[in-house]
Design an enzyme around this catalytic site. Structure first.
Site, PDB file in Angstrom:
ATOM      1  N   ASP A  10     140.107  52.811  60.676  1.00 12.47           N
ATOM      2  CA  ASP A  10     140.031  51.640  61.559  1.00 12.47           C
ATOM      3  C   ASP A  10     139.197  50.572  60.868  1.00 12.47           C
ATOM      4  O   ASP A  10     138.080  50.837  60.425  1.00 12.47           O
ATOM      5  CB  ASP A  10     139.383  52.041  62.897  1.00 12.47           C
ATOM      6  CG  ASP A  10     139.385  50.892  63.898  1.00 12.47           C
ATOM      7  OD1 ASP A  10     140.274  50.862  64.765  1.00 12.47           O
ATOM      8  OD2 ASP A  10     138.505  50.021  63.802  1.00 12.47           O
ATOM      9  N   ASP A 110     145.009  47.274  63.154  1.00 13.39           N
ATOM     10  CA  ASP A 110     143.951  47.628  62.191  1.00 13.39           C
ATOM     11  C   ASP A 110     143.658  49.123  62.151  1.00 13.39           C
ATOM     12  O   ASP A 110     142.575  49.526  61.744  1.00 13.39           O
ATOM     13  CB  ASP A 110     142.667  46.834  62.500  1.00 13.39           C
ATOM     14  CG  ASP A 110     141.906  47.391  63.681  1.00 13.39           C
ATOM     15  OD1 ASP A 110     142.543  47.987  64.571  1.00 13.39           O
ATOM     16  OD2 ASP A 110     140.672  47.237  63.716  1.00 13.39           O
ATOM     17  N   GLU A 111     144.607  49.932  62.562  1.00 11.54           N
ATOM     18  CA  GLU A 111     144.300  51.344  62.750  1.00 11.54           C
ATOM     19  C   GLU A 111     145.482  52.224  62.353  1.00 11.54           C
ATOM     20  O   GLU A 111     146.618  51.920  62.709  1.00 11.54           O
ATOM     21  CB  GLU A 111     144.070  51.513  64.252  1.00 11.54           C
ATOM     22  CG  GLU A 111     143.097  52.539  64.653  1.00 11.54           C
ATOM     23  CD  GLU A 111     142.809  52.367  66.143  1.00 11.54           C
ATOM     24  OE1 GLU A 111     142.464  51.253  66.586  1.00 11.54           O
ATOM     25  OE2 GLU A 111     142.973  53.360  66.853  1.00 11.54           O
TER      26      GLU A 111
HETATM   27  N1  DCP Z   1     141.376  42.597  69.821  1.00 11.91           N
HETATM   28  C1  DCP Z   1     141.552  41.590  70.758  1.00 11.91           C
HETATM   29  N2  DCP Z   1     141.129  41.756  72.055  1.00 11.91           N
HETATM   30  C2  DCP Z   1     140.539  42.926  72.433  1.00 11.91           C
HETATM   31  C3  DCP Z   1     140.354  43.967  71.504  1.00 11.91           C
HETATM   32  C4  DCP Z   1     140.785  43.762  70.188  1.00 11.91           C
HETATM   33  O1  DCP Z   1     142.088  40.530  70.430  1.00 11.91           O
HETATM   34  N3  DCP Z   1     140.122  43.083  73.705  1.00 11.91           N
HETATM   35  C5  DCP Z   1     141.799  42.358  68.426  1.00 11.91           C
HETATM   36  C6  DCP Z   1     140.651  41.784  67.619  1.00 11.91           C
HETATM   37  C7  DCP Z   1     140.144  42.923  66.798  1.00 11.91           C
HETATM   38  C8  DCP Z   1     141.389  43.778  66.606  1.00 11.91           C
HETATM   39  O2  DCP Z   1     142.188  43.572  67.762  1.00 11.91           O
HETATM   40  O3  DCP Z   1     139.561  42.493  65.579  1.00 11.91           O
HETATM   41  C9  DCP Z   1     141.090  45.243  66.404  1.00 11.91           C
HETATM   42  O4  DCP Z   1     140.468  45.761  67.566  1.00 11.91           O
HETATM   43  P1  DCP Z   1     139.327  46.844  67.529  1.00 11.91           P
HETATM   44  O5  DCP Z   1     139.215  47.399  68.885  1.00 11.91           O
HETATM   45  O6  DCP Z   1     139.570  47.798  66.415  1.00 11.91           O
HETATM   46  O7  DCP Z   1     137.985  45.987  67.292  1.00 11.91           O
HETATM   47  P2  DCP Z   1     137.377  45.355  65.975  1.00 11.91           P
HETATM   48  O8  DCP Z   1     138.142  45.740  64.751  1.00 11.91           O
HETATM   49  O9  DCP Z   1     137.236  43.884  66.174  1.00 11.91           O
HETATM   50  O10 DCP Z   1     135.916  45.949  65.951  1.00 11.91           O
HETATM   51  P3  DCP Z   1     135.419  47.435  65.545  1.00 11.91           P
HETATM   52  O11 DCP Z   1     134.539  47.229  64.362  1.00 11.91           O
HETATM   53  O12 DCP Z   1     134.665  47.913  66.729  1.00 11.91           O
HETATM   54  O13 DCP Z   1     136.625  48.263  65.241  1.00 11.91           O
HETATM   55 CA    CA Z   2     138.680  47.918  64.290  1.00 10.65          CA
HETATM   56 CA    CA Z   3     141.336  49.313  66.196  1.00  8.13          CA
END
Ligand code: DCP
Ligand code: CA
Ligand code: CA
Length: 366
Positions: A10, A110-111
């Site tokens: 991730d 991203d996963e």
């Molecule tokens: N995303 C979004 N709205 C949300 C959750 C996520 O637009 N409520 C988008 C933005 C994030 C991407 O999806 O960058 C990936 O979500 P993740 O839950 O993996 O969160 P992040 O990658 O941003 O943070 P982390 O470091 O916790 O994985």
């Molecule tokens: Ca992420």
């Molecule tokens: Ca994710």
């Protein structure tokens, strides 16, 4: 013996980290990626934020106005989401991750999961080696950090990855599972959203261990005949879901031009991209119905043009013909006002070329 080894990958604060990479000057500042609703200047929600902003209370889902208030005395940077750009970065990363195992499943932008049971002969040390290589490669390719989790199933691999963020590599050996799971608050269990969490707390379920041993009858009554027992199984760390390859929905390629362009003068680069896309289509037995171009300007705007075709195609020549026309008309319509720094192509609406053949064979038959 059906013991497996699964790797979860991730990317850390994905959208915000993509922006840090392409705008190095914002590194170290709070970075907030916004989805503006357009109603008023500030209305909308935070898509994600970097860890500097999170430490100041700004995270996914909160209103942009609240984020602005919380960061009012900082040099925070607020940027609008550029989904297209993140998708391009994601496609390249997923391509690289996929190369580590044929058993690959992308679950979100991203996963992804890999099943490395065979590749590692069920040896955790060699899985860790693969995990390290994946991290190094994503760093080399895109300068992004990610978190990797290694465990016996997808659920636990995902939870392991989540447990050490950012830039983590976390391994959960089979004999460590209950020590890891039991004390965690139920909100950490994938599948337990805010509503379920609230109801569970009302029932006195605070930790995963309590949920794992809770009366199955009550869980079924409260959360449904399927979901109730399913949640209890997850709380015990049980998950048989296979790593399932999903059909790709599109292919894309993008290159940085040697010189910024104001007209279509990059035929060689385009030929190399169309050749690559054509090979990828053929090796996955697909043809595409939609062909598009991507232009990233010197001021970092991402622009698109696409054409829907009457007949789906997969040959290099055909893709080149459509994309070169799109680039020419793009530069004409832009009147050479903006300069292109990176250019790319994308094909989507994929259809199986085998299915097409069998349909046409059948129609011949009748
Ligand atoms: N995303 C979004 N709205 C949300 C959750 C996520 O637009 N409520 C988008 C933005 C994030 C991407 O999806 O960058 C990936 O979500 P993740 O839950 O993996 O969160 P992040 O990658 O941003 O943070 P982390 O470091 O916790 O994985
Ligand atoms: Ca992420
Ligand atoms: Ca994710």
């Amino acid at each position: 013996m059906n013991e497996r080894i699964i790797i979860a990958v991730d990317i850390d604060y994905f959208f915000a980290q993509c922006e840090e990479v392409r705008r190095p000057e914002i590194q170290g500042k709070p970075v907030v990626i916004c989805v503006y609703s357009g109603r008023t200047e500030l209305s909308g929600v935070v898509s994600t934020s970097n860890y500097v902003a999170r430490a100041l209370g700004v995270e996914s889902g909160i209103p942009i106005s609240a984020a602005k208030r919380r960061l009012s005395n900082t040099d925070a940077v607020f940027l609008s989401v550029d989904q297209e750009y993140y998708k391009l970065v994601s496609d390249r990363i997923m391509g690289a991750v996929h190369s580590f195992s044929e058993y690959f499943e992308q679950v979100s932008i991203d996963e992804a999961f890999l099943d490395v049971t065979n590749a590692t002969h069920r040896d955790y040390e060699s899985a860790i080696e693969i995990g390290r290589k994946i991290k190094d490669q994503i760093k080399d390719l895109e300068k992004l950090t990610c978190s990797v989790g290694i465990a016996r199933n997808k659920l636990l691999a995902k939870m392991a990855a989540d447990s050490q963020k950012p830039d983590g590599l976390s391994v959960l050996h089979p004999d460590e599972i209950s020590v890891f799971l039991d004390p965690l608050p139920i909100g950490k269990l994938p599948g337990v959203g805010p509503k379920t969490e609230k109801r569970m707390k009302e029932l006195g379920i605070e930790t995963i261990s309590t949920l794992a041993h809770f009366d199955p009858g009550i869980l079924a009554d409260e959360f449904g005949r399927n979901l109730g027992p399913q949640l209890a199984r997850l709380a015990q760390g049980l998950d048989d879901e296979p790593v399932r390859e999903r059909e790709p929905e599109q292919f894309s390629r993008i290159v940085t031009l040697k010189r910024d362009a104001t007209s279509f003068n990059f035929e060689n680069e385009l030929r190399s991209m169309t050749g690559d896309i054509s090979r990828r289509l053929r090796s996955s037995n697909s043809k595409c119905k939609v062909v598009g171009i991507i232009v990233i300007t010197t001021n970092l705007k991402t622009k698109h043009r696409a054409r829907t075709l009457d007949v789906s195609i997969d040959s290099e020549q055909e893709i080149f013909a459509v994309t070169s026309e799109l680039f020419k008309s793009y530069f004409e319509s832009e009147n050479s006002k903006t300069q292109a720094r990176r250019v790319g192509i994308r094909v989507s609406n994929l259809v199986s070329s085998e299915r097409q053949e069998s349909v046409s064979n059948l129609s011949e038959f009748f």
